[in-house]
Design an enzyme around this catalytic site. Sequence first.
Site, PDB file in Angstrom:
ATOM      1  N   SER A 187      -8.301  18.039 -23.165  1.00  0.00           N
ATOM      2  CA  SER A 187      -8.156  16.647 -22.744  1.00  0.00           C
ATOM      3  C   SER A 187      -9.517  16.081 -22.400  1.00  0.00           C
ATOM      4  CB  SER A 187      -7.261  16.573 -21.505  1.00  0.00           C
ATOM      5  OG  SER A 187      -7.340  15.297 -20.907  1.00  0.00           O
ATOM      6  N   TYR A 247      -5.273  19.774 -13.542  1.00  0.00           N
ATOM      7  CA  TYR A 247      -5.180  19.555 -15.001  1.00  0.00           C
ATOM      8  C   TYR A 247      -6.567  19.655 -15.654  1.00  0.00           C
ATOM      9  CZ  TYR A 247      -3.859  16.956 -19.284  1.00  0.00           C
ATOM     10  OH  TYR A 247      -3.633  16.559 -20.584  1.00  0.00           O
TER      11      TYR A 247
HETATM   12  P1  NAP Z   1       4.599  15.398 -23.743  1.00  0.00           P
HETATM   13  O1  NAP Z   1       5.214  14.403 -24.663  1.00  0.00           O
HETATM   14  O2  NAP Z   1       4.878  15.348 -22.293  1.00  0.00           O
HETATM   15  O3  NAP Z   1       4.876  16.851 -24.333  1.00  0.00           O
HETATM   16  C1  NAP Z   1       4.587  18.015 -23.625  1.00  0.00           C
HETATM   17  C2  NAP Z   1       5.095  19.165 -24.440  1.00  0.00           C
HETATM   18  O4  NAP Z   1       4.772  20.389 -23.769  1.00  0.00           O
HETATM   19  C3  NAP Z   1       6.602  19.136 -24.620  1.00  0.00           C
HETATM   20  O5  NAP Z   1       6.909  19.404 -25.981  1.00  0.00           O
HETATM   21  C4  NAP Z   1       7.087  20.270 -23.737  1.00  0.00           C
HETATM   22  O6  NAP Z   1       8.230  20.929 -24.225  1.00  0.00           O
HETATM   23  C5  NAP Z   1       5.916  21.216 -23.803  1.00  0.00           C
HETATM   24  N1  NAP Z   1       5.933  22.168 -22.697  1.00  0.00           N
HETATM   25  C6  NAP Z   1       5.740  21.934 -21.387  1.00  0.00           C
HETATM   26  N2  NAP Z   1       5.854  23.072 -20.684  1.00  0.00           N
HETATM   27  C7  NAP Z   1       6.134  24.055 -21.588  1.00  0.00           C
HETATM   28  C8  NAP Z   1       6.367  25.449 -21.479  1.00  0.00           C
HETATM   29  N3  NAP Z   1       6.313  26.087 -20.301  1.00  0.00           N
HETATM   30  N4  NAP Z   1       6.629  26.152 -22.611  1.00  0.00           N
HETATM   31  C9  NAP Z   1       6.686  25.535 -23.813  1.00  0.00           C
HETATM   32  N5  NAP Z   1       6.479  24.211 -23.972  1.00  0.00           N
HETATM   33  C10 NAP Z   1       6.203  23.480 -22.860  1.00  0.00           C
HETATM   34  O7  NAP Z   1       3.022  15.271 -23.801  1.00  0.00           O
HETATM   35  P2  NAP Z   1       1.978  15.143 -24.998  1.00  0.00           P
HETATM   36  O8  NAP Z   1       1.157  13.976 -24.682  1.00  0.00           O
HETATM   37  O9  NAP Z   1       2.596  15.270 -26.318  1.00  0.00           O
HETATM   38  O10 NAP Z   1       1.100  16.445 -24.651  1.00  0.00           O
HETATM   39  C11 NAP Z   1       0.780  17.436 -25.601  1.00  0.00           C
HETATM   40  C12 NAP Z   1      -0.549  18.053 -25.192  1.00  0.00           C
HETATM   41  O11 NAP Z   1      -1.562  17.048 -25.271  1.00  0.00           O
HETATM   42  C13 NAP Z   1      -0.574  18.564 -23.758  1.00  0.00           C
HETATM   43  O12 NAP Z   1      -1.287  19.785 -23.694  1.00  0.00           O
HETATM   44  C14 NAP Z   1      -1.330  17.476 -23.019  1.00  0.00           C
HETATM   45  O13 NAP Z   1      -1.953  17.963 -21.867  1.00  0.00           O
HETATM   46  C15 NAP Z   1      -2.307  17.055 -24.075  1.00  0.00           C
HETATM   47  N6  NAP Z   1      -2.901  15.751 -23.887  1.00  0.00           N
HETATM   48  C16 NAP Z   1      -2.136  14.623 -23.872  1.00  0.00           C
HETATM   49  C17 NAP Z   1      -2.757  13.397 -23.693  1.00  0.00           C
HETATM   50  C18 NAP Z   1      -1.981  12.108 -23.669  1.00  0.00           C
HETATM   51  O14 NAP Z   1      -2.562  11.070 -23.309  1.00  0.00           O
HETATM   52  N7  NAP Z   1      -0.730  12.078 -24.050  1.00  0.00           N
HETATM   53  C19 NAP Z   1      -4.143  13.318 -23.513  1.00  0.00           C
HETATM   54  C20 NAP Z   1      -4.882  14.484 -23.539  1.00  0.00           C
HETATM   55  C21 NAP Z   1      -4.265  15.696 -23.729  1.00  0.00           C
HETATM   56  P3  NAP Z   1       9.753  20.594 -23.755  1.00  0.00           P
HETATM   57  O15 NAP Z   1       9.929  19.113 -23.890  1.00  0.00           O
HETATM   58  O16 NAP Z   1      10.577  21.383 -24.702  1.00  0.00           O
HETATM   59  O17 NAP Z   1       9.875  21.087 -22.346  1.00  0.00           O
END
Ligand code: NAP
Length: 248
Positions: free
Chosen positions: A142, A155
């Site tokens: 991130s 985080y």
């Molecule tokens: P999201 O829509 O909240 O998705 C998070 C995902 O992580 C979900 O598919 C969830 O699965 C999975 N997850 C959480 N805990 C888990 C566990 N213990 N075991 C297996 N799966 C787990 O968020 P996103 O934005 O797509 O995030 C994806 C990645 O991008 C993350 O690492 C996040 O930190 C990173 N990121 C996001 C942003 C942003 O602005 N969105 C920015 C920088 C980095 P379930 O739904 O099945 O529980």
Amino acid sequence: MELQGQVAIITGAGRGIGRATALELAAAGARVLINYQHSAAAATQLAADIIANGGDAFSYQANVSDEQAVQGMMQAALDRWGRIDILINNAGITADAPLARLRPEQWQQVLDIDLTSVFLCCRAVTPIMRAAGYGRIVSVSSLAALAGNVGQTNYAAAKAGIIGLSRSLAREVARDGITVNIVAPGYIETDMVETVPEALRAWALQAIAIGRFGYPEEVAAAIRFLVSPRASYITGHVLTIDGGWVMP
Ligand code: NAP
């Protein structure tokens, strides 16, 4: 179809960036294991959609911070397809609070799910990739790891840990045909940023050169390139995907 015949494990792929990445890699010909923790219906539907489009996929429930569950997930891919070429460490959570109010459980939970999971998944797949003499690992960090973010000490620490882990691993496996890279997204329109307060959103939008948040597909496109055979001379790299917010 540059990933034809390859097998990809994508953690947290039921929704958000992981979902977009599963679709992108499947479109490039990869067979995908769609890992989920809670989003069973979405992950199952995604696998069905990929199969309906002529691809191959299945959904698999595993808490990626659990060593046994991670081993079971890798074994499931091997049982089904006999190989693992690509690992995308995407699963992640936030549990925000200013440091003074951050509870040890919030610290530990984020470290476990956002960082220990990357260690466990990398440790499980590298022997398989080493034996094959080929592998691609991309982990989702991130911008918070690079620039810091108020209320996200846990985080940001976990996401910075991913960078150190990945760069060290990149050196360990570089001569085995395995590359290890990192993407560092800024704000991307997923469930994760839905709770960003309006004032913070407005402040971020004026700081982002392109003037909008990103889309999951824009992260997935970059991941697709990094896992392709064409990215063979890129390893240990941190690729920011942030609309020109921070230009390190
Ligand atoms: P999201 O829509 O909240 O998705 C998070 C995902 O992580 C979900 O598919 C969830 O699965 C999975 N997850 C959480 N805990 C888990 C566990 N213990 N075991 C297996 N799966 C787990 O968020 P996103 O934005 O797509 O995030 C994806 C990645 O991008 C993350 O690492 C996040 O930190 C990173 N990121 C996001 C942003 C942003 O602005 N969105 C920015 C920088 C980095 P379930 O739904 O099945 O529980």
